[in-house]
Design a protein around this motif. Structure first.
Motif, mmCIF file in Angstrom:
data_model
loop_
_atom_site.group_PDB
_atom_site.id
_atom_site.type_symbol
_atom_site.label_atom_id
_atom_site.label_comp_id
_atom_site.label_asym_id
_atom_site.label_seq_id
_atom_site.Cartn_x
_atom_site.Cartn_y
_atom_site.Cartn_z
ATOM 1 N N ASP A 30 0.806 -1.216 0.000
ATOM 2 C CA ASP A 30 0.000 0.000 0.000
ATOM 3 C C ASP A 30 0.841 1.269 0.000
ATOM 4 O O ASP A 30 0.326 2.363 -0.261
ATOM 5 C CB ASP A 30 -0.988 0.012 1.174
ATOM 6 C CG ASP A 30 -0.317 -0.202 2.526
ATOM 7 O OD1 ASP A 30 0.905 -0.448 2.559
ATOM 8 O OD2 ASP A 30 -1.026 -0.113 3.535
ATOM 9 N N ASP A 31 2.147 1.173 0.272
ATOM 10 C CA ASP A 31 3.012 2.354 0.230
ATOM 11 C C ASP A 31 3.643 2.563 -1.146
ATOM 12 O O ASP A 31 4.374 3.538 -1.350
ATOM 13 C CB ASP A 31 4.110 2.259 1.297
ATOM 14 C CG ASP A 31 4.978 1.015 1.159
ATOM 15 O OD1 ASP A 31 4.478 -0.007 0.636
ATOM 16 O OD2 ASP A 31 6.149 1.059 1.577
ATOM 17 N N TYR A 32 3.387 1.661 -2.093
ATOM 18 C CA TYR A 32 3.919 1.786 -3.455
ATOM 19 C C TYR A 32 2.954 2.591 -4.314
ATOM 20 O O TYR A 32 1.784 2.777 -3.958
ATOM 21 C CB TYR A 32 4.150 0.413 -4.084
ATOM 22 C CG TYR A 32 5.454 -0.253 -3.677
ATOM 23 C CD1 TYR A 32 6.232 -0.925 -4.615
ATOM 24 C CD2 TYR A 32 5.906 -0.222 -2.367
ATOM 25 C CE1 TYR A 32 7.426 -1.539 -4.259
ATOM 26 C CE2 TYR A 32 7.094 -0.829 -1.990
ATOM 27 C CZ TYR A 32 7.852 -1.482 -2.943
ATOM 28 O OH TYR A 32 9.038 -2.089 -2.593
ATOM 29 N N SER A 33 3.435 3.072 -5.455
ATOM 30 C CA SER A 33 2.591 3.750 -6.437
ATOM 31 C C SER A 33 2.229 2.771 -7.552
ATOM 32 O O SER A 33 2.915 1.764 -7.764
ATOM 33 C CB SER A 33 3.327 4.952 -7.044
ATOM 34 O OG SER A 33 3.642 5.896 -6.056
ATOM 35 N N LEU A 34 1.169 3.096 -8.287
ATOM 36 C CA LEU A 34 0.656 2.203 -9.321
ATOM 37 C C LEU A 34 0.594 2.915 -10.666
ATOM 38 O O LEU A 34 0.031 4.007 -10.766
ATOM 39 C CB LEU A 34 -0.744 1.717 -8.928
ATOM 40 C CG LEU A 34 -1.445 0.752 -9.889
ATOM 41 C CD1 LEU A 34 -0.690 -0.578 -9.963
ATOM 42 C CD2 LEU A 34 -2.893 0.513 -9.457
ATOM 43 N N PHE A 35 1.191 2.292 -11.685
ATOM 44 C CA PHE A 35 1.028 2.743 -13.070
ATOM 45 C C PHE A 35 0.290 1.647 -13.817
ATOM 46 O O PHE A 35 0.689 0.475 -13.782
ATOM 47 C CB PHE A 35 2.378 3.010 -13.732
ATOM 48 C CG PHE A 35 2.274 3.354 -15.195
ATOM 49 C CD1 PHE A 35 1.796 4.590 -15.605
ATOM 50 C CD2 PHE A 35 2.641 2.433 -16.167
ATOM 51 C CE1 PHE A 35 1.685 4.910 -16.951
ATOM 52 C CE2 PHE A 35 2.539 2.747 -17.518
ATOM 53 C CZ PHE A 35 2.060 3.991 -17.909
ATOM 54 N N LEU A 36 -0.790 2.014 -14.493
ATOM 55 C CA LEU A 36 -1.632 1.053 -15.199
ATOM 56 C C LEU A 36 -1.373 1.117 -16.696
ATOM 57 O O LEU A 36 -1.264 2.196 -17.273
ATOM 58 C CB LEU A 36 -3.106 1.323 -14.896
ATOM 59 C CG LEU A 36 -3.495 1.139 -13.428
ATOM 60 C CD1 LEU A 36 -4.890 1.693 -13.156
ATOM 61 C CD2 LEU A 36 -3.431 -0.341 -13.040
#
Length: 377
Positions: free
Chosen positions: A86-92
């Motif tokens: 949950d502390d990571y970022s997400l690229f879709l």
């Protein structure tokens, strides 16, 4: 216009699916233990998945990433919680290969270095950078060949260190389990050593979890069995149960810069609705736990079959090494026993069923498979 001749096709056309089964136009039922290359994670035509996709396409199927799309944040929140990142970022994005391309690009931007270290027999995709990092010269065009990619021996930390000693590498990329290579397993101790080494040398560690992730091995990501946290994790396959989608999970050590990454279709409304439904089903129906239990049951029973040379894998990502031709074995399983399986090389049968596979279905496969082995004795 003819279709470009890419694949050797079985003379079967599934027209309907339900759970772990597909049906042809004549109504013949097949047990699906391959899930279309590990793509079907929560089962064919799951009612909650169908409803979520149908409701979303009835409202808005697509708009560009130039506007707000709250479904993306809903997906990020759920994925962060369920995966433990949950502390990571997400690229879709749209596929596993595209996820790997963006992961490599991020690592190169972050370090200012150009070279990538991958592993022997790796498969990371068919697009330009991903295929350069794939250890299969037959699918690497002259345009894709580059001195920026080198290959080390899997499970040989000394070989990795020898490569990295040049100081030219932005990243090491490793599959959670090598799928296309036939379910080759990175040892847990090797992954821990690799994490320590890359951190010490300032090299980004990329975990390719495209086939081995999303609960398939009985943990959300396969590398979690080793207790490590990579800098970047790539995912696709089971993320949206057949809707094209990919994702890159990015450590908080990386700083986003507008324009660094981009995509037209990635994270569109329909894809996000599908992916949110998948996570809800995985969570509510305890499918990661089911993959662990059913997978271990299959592995234990398969290892007890004396005709088999080796059984490898974790959870519902299983490679069965047989005597003789895996291609012929798979053909007989399909046409004589109505069971879909996958291949990987000349002698490996690959099992990648939906995470909802039950013990009764596992027993059916084991019985039919044992009969087939006995007939060849």
């Amino acid at each position: 216009m003819n279709l470009f001749d890419v694949y050797s096709l079985y003379d079967i056309e599934p027209v309907k699916g339900e759970g772990c089964y597909v049906f042809d136009a004549d109504g013949q039922r097949y047990l699906d233990l391959y899930g279309g290359h590990a793509v079907i994670s929560v089962g064919h035509a799951h009612p909650r998945y169908v409803d979520a996709v149908a409701r979303q396409v009835g409202r808005l199927g697509f708009y560009s990433n130039s506007v707000q799309n709250s479904l993306q944040q809903q997906l990020a929140d759920r994925l962060g919680r369920i995966s433990g990142y949950d502390d990571y970022s997400l690229f879709l994005c749209n596929s596993g290969a595209e996820a790997n391309e963006n992961a490599i690009k991020l690592a190169s931007f972050h370090t200012g270095k150009a070279k990538l270290l991958a592993f022997d027999r790796a498969f990371h995709g068919r697009t330009s950078g991903a295929v350069a990092a794939t250890d299969n010269p037959a699918i690497v065009a002259p345009f894709n060949r580059t001195s920026n990619v080198e290959f080390a021996a899997l499970n040989d930390i000394a070989d990795v260190e020898r490569h990295l000693a040049s100081g030219e590498f932005c990243a090491v990329m490793i599959e959670g389990i090598q799928g296309v290579a036939g379910i080759r397993m990175p040892e847990d101790s090797f992954l821990r050593d690799l994490r320590e080494l890359t951190r010490r040398m300032g090299v980004v560690l990329i975990a390719d979890e495209i086939q081995s992730g999303y609960g398939r091995t009985g943990r959300f990501f396969a590398h979690q069995h080793a207790g490590i946290r990579p800098d970047i994790i790539t995912s696709a396959k089971g993320i949206a149960n057949g809707f094209p989608m990919g994702a890159v999970l990015i450590s908080p050590e990386f700083t986003a810069r507008k324009g660094m990454l981009g995509t037209t279709f990635g994270g569109n409304h329909l894809a996000c609705a599908a992916a949110i439904a998948v996570l809800d089903i995985i969570d509510d129906e305890h499918l990661v736990e089911n993959a662990a239990a059913t997978g271990q049951y299959l592995i234990d029973r398969l290892k007890a079959m004396p005709q088999l040379k080796e059984v490898r894998g974790r959870g519902l990502m299983i490679g069965v090494e047989i005597e003789g031709s895996a291609s012929e074995m798979r053909r007989q399983l399909l046409f004589d026993h109505h069971i879909f399986t996958g291949g990987a090389g000349a002698t490996t049968v690959r099992l990648l069923p939906a995470l909802c596979l039950g013990k009764e279905q596992a027993d059916f496969f084991l019985t039919e498979f044992q009969q087939l082995l006995n007939s060849k004795a």
